[in-house]
Design an enzyme around this catalytic site. Structure first.
Site, PDB file in Angstrom:
ATOM      1  N   SER A   1     -25.677  15.159 -61.840  1.00 20.44           N
ATOM      2  CA  SER A   1     -25.184  14.830 -60.506  1.00 20.44           C
ATOM      3  C   SER A   1     -23.763  15.341 -60.361  1.00 20.44           C
ATOM      4  CB  SER A   1     -25.205  13.312 -60.286  1.00 20.44           C
ATOM      5  OG  SER A   1     -24.519  12.962 -59.093  1.00 20.44           O
TER       6      SER A   1
ATOM      7  N   MET B   1     -24.855  20.636 -51.216  1.00 21.78           N
ATOM      8  CA  MET B   1     -23.526  20.260 -50.741  1.00 21.78           C
ATOM      9  C   MET B   1     -22.448  20.861 -51.636  1.00 21.78           C
ATOM     10  SD  MET B   1     -23.629  16.557 -48.987  1.00 21.78           S
ATOM     11  CE  MET B   1     -23.569  15.571 -50.477  1.00 21.78           C
TER      12      MET B   1
ATOM     13  N   GLN C   1     -34.901  11.006 -50.315  1.00 23.16           N
ATOM     14  CA  GLN C   1     -34.586  12.148 -49.454  1.00 23.16           C
ATOM     15  C   GLN C   1     -35.754  13.132 -49.415  1.00 23.16           C
ATOM     16  OE1 GLN C   1     -30.686  14.496 -49.371  1.00 23.16           O
ATOM     17  NE2 GLN C   1     -31.941  15.757 -50.722  1.00 23.16           N
TER      18      GLN C   1
ATOM     19  N   ARG D   1     -21.589  13.848 -58.800  1.00 25.36           N
ATOM     20  CA  ARG D   1     -20.735  12.654 -58.893  1.00 25.36           C
ATOM     21  C   ARG D   1     -20.458  12.238 -60.338  1.00 25.36           C
ATOM     22  NH1 ARG D   1     -23.564  11.391 -53.883  1.00 25.36           N
ATOM     23  NH2 ARG D   1     -22.012  11.072 -52.230  1.00 25.36           N
TER      24      ARG D   1
ATOM     25  N   HIS E   1     -29.176  21.919 -59.568  1.00 25.65           N
ATOM     26  CA  HIS E   1     -29.262  22.883 -58.473  1.00 25.65           C
ATOM     27  C   HIS E   1     -29.816  24.220 -58.980  1.00 25.65           C
ATOM     28  CE1 HIS E   1     -25.833  20.241 -57.094  1.00 25.65           C
ATOM     29  NE2 HIS E   1     -26.600  20.218 -56.024  1.00 25.65           N
TER      30      HIS E   1
ATOM     31  N   GLN F   1     -36.115  15.950 -57.271  1.00 26.51           N
ATOM     32  CA  GLN F   1     -36.739  14.622 -57.357  1.00 26.51           C
ATOM     33  C   GLN F   1     -35.711  13.521 -57.593  1.00 26.51           C
ATOM     34  OE1 GLN F   1     -40.030  14.095 -60.304  1.00 26.51           O
ATOM     35  NE2 GLN F   1     -39.048  12.106 -60.695  1.00 26.51           N
TER      36      GLN F   1
END
Length: 281
Positions: A185, A30, A153, A187, A37, A148
């Site tokens: 993350s 995203m 998901q 976030r 990533h 993981q």
């Protein structure tokens, strides 16, 4: 490295690669890419001739009160990271490219999506399964890579691929953490300095649970209670859930044994963070 924005462009390039007999890996993201990533892209580059990274902030997996508008974005930085690791193509569509105005077809799942994050985010995994199915149809990769950290998901994507007979290998990659233990993350950028320190309670409780299981504790109740007590020692933390589930079915277990997943979602201030550990043979 090529940047493309339409489904037609991706399909034409992948078809050309496959005519040459080249293997293709896909890393769906995203955006606002970080070292987690990067580890997925690196693994994909190692295992495939060509790697496609999708950068698409998927609106259908966000609920009406969630952080779609606030979610961090930096496409140029994402492209630099992808290129530095060796990705061949970045696919960055607009929502209108992925979803027609009269879009009404969904990929949904029962059972696995009803526990853990699915309890408090009821539409989330329908959005995930739908967009990932679309990306699989568009890119037709040989392998696709997921982290993981989003363990539910990963389990759901694996089950979807199995149940719908998709000819794709799903590769799970370990959690990447900051030096102090916090799981990477996008976030994390929401956290102020005080919240960032408080967020370490997640990885500390994961470490506690892992040690208890390694030392022979098998009672899910005992392990969860200890982890909850640890999290509650941090005044800024508010628990969404701490659960022990079967790693394949995502259903609660009383005894922690392989393949089990011990997972949590915790609010630090307004930011919802997740972490987990997997119990293997």
């Amino acid at each position: 490295m090529e940047k493309v924005y339409t489904i037609k462009e991706v399909r034409e390039q992948v078809k050309a690669w496959k005519k040459e007999g080249l293997s293709v890996g896909l890393v769906p993201t995203m955006g606002y890419l970080h070292e987690g990533h990067a580890s997925l892209i690196q693994k994909a580059v190692e295992q495939n001739d060509k790697v496609v990274v999708s950068v698409f902030l998927n609106p259908t997996q966000f609920g009406p009160t969630e952080d779609l508008e606030a979610y961090p974005r930096d496409f140029e930085a994402d492209c630099k990271l992808c290129e530095s690791i060796g990705a061949a193509l970045v696919f960055h569509p607009e929502p209108s490219e992925m979803y027609a105005s009269d879009f009404c077809t969904w990929v949904d799942m029962d059972v696995l999506s009803k526990t853990l994050c699915g309890k408090s985010r009821p539409i989330h995994f329908r959005g995930v399964c739908t967009v990932v199915s679309k990306l699989f149809n568009i890119v037709t990769p040989d392998r696709a890579y997921f982290g993981q950290k989003d363990a539910q998901q990963l389990a759901i994507i694996r089950r979807m691929v199995r149940d719908l007979n998709m000819d794709i290998e799903i590769v799970g990659c370990p959690i990447v953490r900051e030096e102090d233990g916090l799981a990477k993350s996008s976030r994390n950028t929401y956290l102020n300095e005080e919240e960032r320190k408080a967020a370490l309670i997640l990885s500390k409780s994961v470490a506690l649970g892992k040690k208890m299981v390694a030392d022979g504790e098998t009672s899910a109740t005992v392990v969860k209670e200890a982890m909850i007590k640890k999290i509650e020692s941090e005044p800024m933390a508010k628990i969404d859930y701490v659960e022990a589930v079967d790693g394949l079915s995502m259903q609660p277990v009383e005894e922690i044994k392989a393949p089990a997943l011990v997972a949590m979602a915790v609010y630090i201030g307004k930011t919802r963070l997740i972490d987990n550990f997997i119990v293997e043979e």
